[in-house]
Design an enzyme around this catalytic site. Sequence first.
Site, PDB file in Angstrom:
ATOM      1  CG  ASP A  62      -1.859   1.152   1.230  1.00  0.00           C
ATOM      2  OD1 ASP A  62      -1.444   2.273   0.886  1.00  0.00           O
ATOM      3  OD2 ASP A  62      -3.033   0.935   1.536  1.00  0.00           O
ATOM      4  CG  HIS A  63       1.505   4.299  -3.174  1.00  0.00           C
ATOM      5  ND1 HIS A  63       0.272   4.013  -3.680  1.00  0.00           N
ATOM      6  CD2 HIS A  63       1.628   5.649  -3.234  1.00  0.00           C
ATOM      7  CE1 HIS A  63      -0.324   5.138  -4.043  1.00  0.00           C
ATOM      8  NE2 HIS A  63       0.483   6.151  -3.788  1.00  0.00           N
TER       9      HIS A  63
ATOM     10  CG  HIS B  57      -4.077   4.497  -0.789  1.00  0.00           C
ATOM     11  ND1 HIS B  57      -3.162   3.473  -0.802  1.00  0.00           N
ATOM     12  CD2 HIS B  57      -4.312   4.793  -2.097  1.00  0.00           C
ATOM     13  CE1 HIS B  57      -2.845   3.179  -2.057  1.00  0.00           C
ATOM     14  NE2 HIS B  57      -3.535   3.957  -2.854  1.00  0.00           N
TER      15      HIS B  57
HETATM   16  C1  BG6 Z   1      -3.418   4.876  -6.378  1.00  0.00           C
HETATM   17  C2  BG6 Z   1      -4.772   4.990  -7.010  1.00  0.00           C
HETATM   18  O1  BG6 Z   1      -3.375   3.779  -5.507  1.00  0.00           O
HETATM   19  O2  BG6 Z   1      -3.132   6.065  -5.662  1.00  0.00           O
HETATM   20  C3  BG6 Z   1      -4.841   6.191  -7.921  1.00  0.00           C
HETATM   21  O3  BG6 Z   1      -5.047   3.802  -7.751  1.00  0.00           O
HETATM   22  C4  BG6 Z   1      -4.414   7.448  -7.210  1.00  0.00           C
HETATM   23  O4  BG6 Z   1      -6.143   6.352  -8.462  1.00  0.00           O
HETATM   24  C5  BG6 Z   1      -3.085   7.224  -6.473  1.00  0.00           C
HETATM   25  O5  BG6 Z   1      -4.274   8.485  -8.164  1.00  0.00           O
HETATM   26  C6  BG6 Z   1      -2.762   8.418  -5.588  1.00  0.00           C
HETATM   27  O6  BG6 Z   1      -1.472   8.265  -5.061  1.00  0.00           O
HETATM   28  P1  BG6 Z   1      -0.595   9.513  -4.625  1.00  0.00           P
HETATM   29  O7  BG6 Z   1       0.635   8.930  -4.047  1.00  0.00           O
HETATM   30  O8  BG6 Z   1      -0.343  10.312  -5.875  1.00  0.00           O
HETATM   31  O9  BG6 Z   1      -1.414  10.300  -3.653  1.00  0.00           O
END
Ligand code: BG6
Length: 516
Positions: free
Chosen positions: A190-191, A253
């Site tokens: 989960d980044h 997230h």
């Molecule tokens: C991803 C989603 O996991 O996270 C995307 O699939 C979204 O739809 C993205 O744009 C947002 O990540 P960050 O790091 O740019 O806030």
Amino acid sequence: MAENFNLEELQNPSAVFFLFGATGDLARRKLFPAIYSLYREGKLKEDFAVIGVARRSRSQEEFREDVYQSIREFCRYKTEDNEEWRVFAQHFEYKSLDINDVNGFRELKEQTEKIEERYNIPGNRMFYLALAPELFGNVSFNLEKGGMLEGPGWNRLVIEKPFGYDLKSAEKLNEQIRQVFEEEEIYRIDHYLGKEMVQNIEVIRFSNAFFEPLWNNMHIANIQITLSETVGVEERGGYYDHAGALKDMGQNHMLQTLAMIAMEPPSRLLPEDIRDEKVKVLRSLRPYKTNDEVEENVIRGQYIKGSARGQDLPAYRDEDKVDPNSNTETYFATRLFVDNFRWAGVPFYIRTGKRLPVKTTEIVVEFRSMPTNVYLGQKHKLEPNLLVIRVNPMEGIYVKINAKKPGSENDIQPVAMDFCQSCMVGINSPEAYERLLHDAARGESTYFTRWDEVASAWSFVDHIAKAWADEPSKLSTYPAGSWGPKEADELLAKDGFHWWPVNGQDEDNVVWQKYN
Ligand code: BG6
């Protein structure tokens, strides 16, 4: 086999990284640049290799050229076509593979053994599946059948979201990969958990004498989490139209961020202790079981055409690869309750959406108001204290307090005490993927989601998804470029609260504004 966290690996994770989906967007935008940054920072030494795997045919030179272009475009370190680059690029090889064909995996095994020998890699293998989840099972089975898991070192599986589409599909998926890998060998990305400030929540909470004692329902009135995006669905309409904001951002997230905010202090800062505390939060979420409860507590919206910064923006239904009658939500906001002792009665409001006015991730902790009797009749009303954690794109925290307006009789004004991490010269926070790749390679699993967390998050989200599926057309709209449907404001208003403006700006542009 369960693994030990070993000191030598901590310094130098020597391994072959297999990137399945190597010709895709994630590899190009995030994974190649992350590997290069780790190399530049000395976190990967010379004893590593990367084998890009995808169906498409590519020569080794073409593949290295792809990697080069991706780093030039997306990496925080710049590179030139020089000797240093050529040495790095030699670590990359490509294998064209049909993932349903076990013979291809046998060939991959031979290729792997050669490269392990060349770089003196002790048989450690990390399989990163940047693929659709339907393929995780087959890839795992063929890795096993093709002999790829018989090396002398460790094997780890790193997988991307979405982990299923609901609890049932997630269970099925998990069952498949668990036939081949142990839970300890599976790293579910989960980044958001790789973001510096999300990781910092733990430190802010557990290492500061003035936060933790106040971190409960006696002192906190509500908590707000905003993940707003300015982009629309871009080229991902095909995927997004089936997922929607709840599953794309909410199940993973947002609930993970909430778990970091709400969890109890673990007894030790060890991966399983932290994950045990997080899962307890997810299990304590009050479920919305009936359609009425969902309607009362969850708002969903879809953007219609609008504009931002002088530019006209199309409606979601007119986006590429989106059903023109789609009822998929591009926005959702909900009020949640964590039913435990610490949080009883404290609403958590979370919201996310595409095509909102700014890109930001921000957590606002609103403290209970002070009694106002002392300052009755003042020109400015006493505002509650806020602790704001800014996750992205700016990184930092600030505390909003009340202070005397200089030169005035006794006028009160809100001011900010702030720590702006991203403003500090020389701080260039690693990208989430750098941190997570490095962690997986050294067996550090704290910031990956464990199966029970994924399952608990799905059981919560499934109730909402089901209610929406029963009444698909009950969907609010909002113009692209606005802050979402008005119902999301009403959700807080009925509790006597409002969304705090993000980026430290409020309507009056008051002095606590810090981050324009
Ligand atoms: C991803 C989603 O996991 O996270 C995307 O699939 C979204 O739809 C993205 O744009 C947002 O990540 P960050 O790091 O740019 O806030």
